[in-house]
Write an enzyme that holds these catalytic residues in place. Structure first.
Site: not given
Length: 524
Positions: A75, A72, A67, A369, A358, A38, A210, A103, A121
């Site tokens: 941006a 956290v 899990i 990013t 990830l 998730g 799993v 932002k 910028p």
């Protein structure tokens, strides 16, 4: 043809505007998708698929509340707006639900040298008024003794330094059309928001862990996963959003990983929320520290803080101690430690498994990013959506694009470390002396000679972003573009008027805090 002026959006998927009856599916169409994991990655994927695959396909997401997720506080960069708009998400509802703020860019403190700061910028520096780029005229006036900073020609910075915000104007004649914006938000709340969106459009969530993965003995394709309680979940297409573990893409398929820590040596982070110290700023702050850098992300209800560092030069306990000492407001939680290896999977799409988030790799959040790379792989998946034959050419194109884009972002991040004048600690001495990719060395050298910005295919960060960092970290060109000597334009007066117009608009703009309170104040 006008040039893009900020982080560029990924391949975009488009909403189905018209309601049409479902067509008879092709006999080899994808009948089911299983998302493993998730968090932001899983629920962004589920929301996008639920919006795009409106018939003839089931979408299931499996996750365990036991899990934890890495998020956290996030941006972002401007393409996140395209993602939300494609899902027809109202900006005000989104910001209220996620404790979000606006932002305008990132302020970098102490990166080039101690005591120095600059701003990256969103949007260009002014607007080109000649066939020679504006920054070339600024370089010439600077050489002639003009003391104005490059950032003085940025509408985003003119607003940000006064803690002001408003939406860009649609009239291209206005300086208020020359900036862009993104968001800060709570990643956990964003996942919850998108979960509601996805489930409202037919996606199904299954709670649990799993236990094992089953593959076809001949093809190696993943056929199903078995939960710890014995349930078996099968699908045609699997999306791995299991985080650093890469449960499917690596654990089952052994895809392999390309390690980039010799270029981006930070491999640890510690995060800690704090109370606000003043109103939330409309920008992220990145402060270079002795063994890495510290982030500051302002949300409506708190400030997100973290120290990204290299374990070779600092111990975990010391990093947490330093971060807690440097908080601007009272701590609201205990330190959370993260470990990572900067790099990418050798394939983001392997057989019938696509890695998102990830599980596909990790680039430190220096230029915000992380969410974008999730968005980019989702967009590519929809642009190259397969059938059950899983055409190798489709998979190869997906991997080519994702690899190229990730490498371009990697080079932009390395740029910040390489262009340092600091020699006060081991990390910065290492970075100043390290070898860098040829693709990055070429861009640095072109700019050093004549101030030219070299763009490449699938550069997420457009020339103005490279300009901000190279000037901000003192890669000052030895000369200007030779074409400038053949132009009769005296830009000093024009640049002065541009700065004055931006300052006047910033003076009239409302405070960032006021915009949030008026339009998208989150519940306490």
């Amino acid at each position: 043809m006008p040039q893009a002026t900020g982080p560029r959006p990924p391949l975009a998927f488009q909403p189905n505007v018209f309601s049409v009856p479902p067509m008879n599916p092709h006999p080899r169409h994808i009948r089911s998708v299983l998302i493993v994991g998730g968090g932001s990655a899983g629920w962004m994927t589920a929301a996008a698929l639920a919006q795009a695959l409106q018939c003839n396909c089931t979408i299931t997401l499996v996750e365990s509340e036991e899990i934890g997720t890495v998020g956290v506080g996030e941006a972002t960069i401007p393409p996140i707006r395209l993602f939300n708009e494609t899902l027809d998400i109202d900006e005000r509802d989104f910001l209220r639900a996620t404790q979000g703020t606006f932002k305008l860019g990132i302020e970098f403190v102490d990166w080039a040298r101690l005591g120095h700061r600059y701003f990256h910028p969103f949007g260009p520096f002014g607007r080109d008024f000649d066939m020679v780029p504006l920054h070339q005229y600024w370089l010439r006036t600077r050489a002639d003794g003009d003391g104005s900073a490059l950032c003085d020609h940025s509408m985003a910075w003119s607003l940000a330094r006064e803690n002001k915000f408003l939406h860009p104007a649609s009239d291209p004649r206005s300086v208020l059309s020359t900036f862009d914006y993104a968001y800060h938000f709570d990643a956990g709340l964003y996942a919850r928001f998108l979960r509601s969106y996805a489930e409202g459009r037919g996606a199904t969530r299954i709670e649990g862990k799993v236990g094992s993965v089953q593959q076809n003995g001949e093809s190696g394709f993943v056929e199903s996963v078995t939960m710890e309680d014995g349930r078996i979940l099968s699908a045609d297409l699997f999306v791995d959003c299991s985080g650093f573990r890469g449960l499917l893409i690596e654990g089952a398929l052994n895809t392999g990983y390309e390690d980039w820590t010799h270029w981006l040596p930070c491999d640890r982070a510690v995060a800690m929320p704090s109370a606000h110290h003043g109103g939330p700023t409309p920008y992220t702050r990145s402060t270079a520290r002795e063994a890495g850098w510290q982030w500051c992300i302002p949300l409506q209800h708190r400030t997100g803080n973290g120290y990204v560092y290299c374990s070779q030069f600092m111990e975990d306990a010391r990093a947490a101690e330093l971060l807690s000492q440097r908080l601007e407001g009272a701590a609201l939680g205990e330190p959370r430690h993260l470990r990572f290896v900067t790099g990418r999977r050798k394939l983001n799409w392997n057989r019938n498994v696509v890695a998102v988030g990830l599980s596909s790799g990790f680039l430190e959040p220096l230029e915000s990013t992380s969410i974008h790379l999730i968005q980019a792989n989702i967009s590519k998946l929809l642009a190259l959506f397969p059938d059950r034959d899983f055409d190798p050419a489709t998979i190869a194109e997906f991997n080519r694009v994702s690899t190229t884009e990730t490498e371009r972002i990697r080079d932009f991040l390395i740029l910040h470390y390489k262009l340092t004048m600091r020699d006060d600690s081991e990390l910065w001495r290492y970075c100043a002396a390290m070898e860098i990719p040829d693709t990055l060395a070429l861009k640095i050298e072109h700019f050093r000679r004549h101030g030219r910005l070299i763009a490449r295919e699938m550069d997420l960060f457009a020339p103005p972003s490279w300009l901000a960092v190279q000037i901000g970290q003192f890669n000052i060109p030895e000369g200007h573009d030779p074409l400038l000597d053949h132009r009769g334009t005296d830009a000093r007066e024009w640049l002065g008027k541009l700065r004055a117009a931006m300052a006047a608009e910033a003076e009239r703009a409302p405070l960032h805090r006021e915009v949030l309170e008026r339009h998208c104040q989150a519940a306490a």
